[in-house]
Write a protein that holds these residues in place. Sequence first.
Motif, PDB file in Angstrom:
ATOM      1  N   LEU A 148       9.076  -8.755  -8.104  1.00 13.43           N
ATOM      2  CA  LEU A 148       9.666  -9.413  -6.729  1.00 13.43           C
ATOM      3  C   LEU A 148       8.591 -10.661  -6.349  1.00 13.43           C
TER       4      LEU A 148
ATOM      5  N   ILE B 204       9.008 -13.835  -3.259  1.00 14.59           N
ATOM      6  CA  ILE B 204       9.605 -14.346  -1.853  1.00 14.59           C
ATOM      7  C   ILE B 204       9.103 -15.776  -1.877  1.00 14.59           C
TER       8      ILE B 204
ATOM      9  N   HIS C 221      13.504 -11.593  -0.036  1.00 14.31           N
ATOM     10  CA  HIS C 221      13.051 -10.042  -0.147  1.00 14.31           C
ATOM     11  C   HIS C 221      14.638  -9.578  -0.297  1.00 14.31           C
TER      12      HIS C 221
END
Length: 389
Positions: free
Chosen positions: A268, A270, A292
């Motif tokens: 992950l 962003i 996200h």
Amino acid sequence: MHHDVIIVGGGPAGLAFARALHGSGLQVALVERQPEPELATPRDDGREIALTHRSIATLKALGAWAHLDPADIAPLREARVLNGGSPFALSFDAQGSEDDRLGDLVPNHRIRAALFQAVADQPGLEILAGVAVATVLAERTGVTVTLVDGRVLRARLLVGADSRFSSVRQQLGIGAHINRLGRSMLLARVAHEEDHHGIATEWFDHGQTIAMLPLNGRRSSAVLTLPAADIDDLVQLDRAALGTDLTRRYHRRLGRMTVLAGPDVYPLAITWSKHFVATRSALIGDAAVGMHPVTAHGFNLGLQSQAMLARLIRAAAARGGNIASPLLLRRFETAHRLAALPIYAATNAIVSLYSDERPPARLARMATLRAGTHLPLVRSAVSRLLMQH
């Protein structure tokens, strides 16, 4: 090789933008490092895209929706947010609207294949697949893109659609806020014993986040978010053991789960580009804003970014104007920032609140859920945002 527009990146945003310029009279080049067979038939990457009604309308207008198999389209009728062991759930649905659903879930690779089919024989579009970009140079007099095989392309406008870690953005000198979260998502398509009734859940449990996205039949896409090291351990399990683990983590809410496909893992991160435009250049899709996935709006936002830019360019081309004028690019940047910033900020606030395990944050989460259950107007407003963004 001279074109009006060069697009770097053959993902959904780049393909959609190329299609949106169909009939404009512009000569367009699309550059993508993947070979053409992989563009035409992308591999199943495990991702299910929650499409809003606006995005569905956009795909229909582009001619891509007609290339989807109805069996791959699953209705999303309701979304629920859960927190730990709390009995409260914040629910969003389509009540009060003329629609019977918030949107539809469609596999990402099916959308990409449909978009490629839409552009495959498009007049005025040249697809340069299987080759990467070496350098880009954007000046007031024009744009020059040099490919790794030595070919040189020139155009009036450059559009970067090459992921949240965009090389085009970097070479244009545009900075970006990049937050690598140290967590990863594990995606697995599962079958289960109980009916999901078209309801998606996002459960912020202590130490983990698990989402269940409803597919057709008694099947769902399980999305588990954990620290990256824990996800690395889970992918070592065989499918039977992984199904047992997902069943336990989801407290058997849908009964026993069996893994049908996957797992696929995505670290992950962003991103927010400090600018969406530069001299004779623009960024769309994840190259501009990498969201996200918790609110499932990244794809929808990227699809609308290309639509905004395409409308401005088509209008300029129709009147014989400059398709790369500073005014046009500033108008695009302003419009996209106004559209992106609220959902980007709200998403980050949700992630920050629901991933914080300190006592004050837990109390705040509980208060949010309690308040939400007693504020139908707020829930209705959020539902409209989910459906239309």
